[in-house]
Write an enzyme that holds these catalytic residues in place. Structure first.
Site, mmCIF file in Angstrom:
data_model
loop_
_atom_site.group_PDB
_atom_site.id
_atom_site.type_symbol
_atom_site.label_atom_id
_atom_site.label_comp_id
_atom_site.label_asym_id
_atom_site.label_seq_id
_atom_site.Cartn_x
_atom_site.Cartn_y
_atom_site.Cartn_z
ATOM 1 N N GLU A 1 18.631 4.469 12.195
ATOM 2 C CA GLU A 1 17.666 5.363 12.857
ATOM 3 C C GLU A 1 17.080 6.370 11.872
ATOM 4 O O GLU A 1 16.210 7.146 12.224
ATOM 5 C CB GLU A 1 18.370 6.143 13.985
ATOM 6 C CG GLU A 1 18.952 5.266 15.075
ATOM 7 C CD GLU A 1 17.892 4.378 15.714
ATOM 8 O OE1 GLU A 1 18.058 3.145 15.662
ATOM 9 O OE2 GLU A 1 16.898 4.912 16.221
ATOM 10 N N ARG B 1 0.434 0.027 -11.002
ATOM 11 C CA ARG B 1 -0.858 -0.460 -11.492
ATOM 12 C C ARG B 1 -1.752 0.684 -11.978
ATOM 13 O O ARG B 1 -2.778 0.449 -12.619
ATOM 14 C CB ARG B 1 -1.575 -1.293 -10.446
ATOM 15 C CG ARG B 1 -1.490 -0.835 -9.029
ATOM 16 C CD ARG B 1 -2.174 -1.777 -8.044
ATOM 17 N NE ARG B 1 -3.522 -2.101 -8.460
ATOM 18 C CZ ARG B 1 -3.901 -3.351 -8.716
ATOM 19 N NH1 ARG B 1 -3.053 -4.338 -8.622
ATOM 20 N NH2 ARG B 1 -5.144 -3.584 -9.080
ATOM 21 N N ASP C 1 -10.892 -0.506 -9.508
ATOM 22 C CA ASP C 1 -12.140 0.288 -9.548
ATOM 23 C C ASP C 1 -12.878 0.192 -8.217
ATOM 24 O O ASP C 1 -13.504 1.142 -7.778
ATOM 25 C CB ASP C 1 -13.038 -0.217 -10.687
ATOM 26 C CG ASP C 1 -12.333 -0.010 -12.035
ATOM 27 O OD1 ASP C 1 -12.757 -0.612 -13.029
ATOM 28 O OD2 ASP C 1 -11.316 0.732 -12.054
#
Ligand SMILES: Cc1cccc(C(=O)NCC2(NC(=O)c3cccc4nocc34)CCCC2)c1
Length: 246
Positions: A116, A154, A169
């Site tokens: 939980e 990245r 981009d």
């Protein structure tokens, strides 16, 4: 950048980070990943990591001490200061802006809940911020941690080659991506839009930008409100609206 993940399923994260851009970022030394399992730091012969919730109710809650010992082990392993993030449905939404902010950090500790959730006292004492990857129910925070690892990996300098950074981009200005096509030109499923075959790169760039703008308007108008549109962008949207109205 160093990322420590505290999770009852450490292999889960290691596997997620072992492929593609993330795996290469690790190989290139742009990112180091370390997993800490609260079960390894649980006392007693049952090595408990969870227990029943005070106040009753279903499910279990992760205990403070195994989490605290895991965090202490991570800090002992490397004294560098770290931002402690609890992946949680109660957290602030993860956005590209937040990913960029996190990618600039020297070190993150990502805490994954199970059952939980975790004892609130640990959150108040040790967690710097809570982050959520979305409003749905998951079995654990590990998938969310893997999303954060991918999003920040990245963004490390040197993580992406030119083709991959194109994807990055495309969202940098906060718009959805334009449609993409590849061989064959003619197919039973339809043809490639003629403009893409024209060789007119200015026209192609216009078309792609207009497609991004229109798709964002149609599918995610909330993103469009946030995006910084240029005058040229507004002209492209108006031109499309005019064509639609015609
Ligand atoms: C909308 C809603 C309301 C109440 C509970 C839950 C829920 O899914 N609770 C279960 C847990 N969920 C997540 O960890 C989790 C879930 C979703 C996005 C996330 N982004 O980061 C971590 C995330 C929390 C403890 C164990 C897993 C979801």
């Amino acid at each position: 950048m160093r990322i420590d993940v505290i999770s009852l399923f450490p292999d889960f994260i290691a596997q997620c980070a072992a492929f593609g851009v993330t795996g290469r970022a690790v190989e290139r030394g742009l990112l180091s990943l370390h997993a800490w399992n609260p079960r390894d730091h649980a006392e007693g012969n049952y090595r408990r990591v969870d227990d029943r919730p005070f106040g009753g109710g279903p499910g279990m809650v992760m205990l403070i001490d195994p989490l605290r010992a895991s965090l202490a082990a991570a800090r002992a392993d490397d004294p560098a200061p770290a931002r402690v993030i609890y992946l949680s449905p109660q957290g602030a939404p993860l956005t590209q802006a937040k990913a960029r902010e996190l990618a600039g950090q020297e070190r993150l500790v990502l805490l994954c809940g199970r059952y939980e959730g975790i004892d609130e006292r640990f959150i108040e004492a040790e967690v710097d911020e809570e982050l959520s990857i979305g409003d749905y129910v998951l079995s654990g925070g590990e998938l969310a941690a893997a999303v954060v690892v991918d999003a920040v990996a990245r963004l490390q300098d040197g993580a992406l080659n030119d083709a991959e950074s194109a994807v990055q981009d495309s969202f940098e200005d906060g718009l959805l991506d334009c449609p993409h096509y590849t061989r064959p030109v003619e197919h039973a499923l339809g043809a490639v839009p003629a403009v893409l075959m024209s060789g007119n790169h200015a026209e192609i760039a216009r078309w792609r930008r207009q497609q991004s703008l229109v798709r964002t308007l149609q599918r995610r108008p909330d993103l469009l409100d946030e995006a910084a549109l240029s005058k040229a962008d507004r002209k492209l949207l108006d031109a499309w609206r005019t064509r639609q109205a015609g």
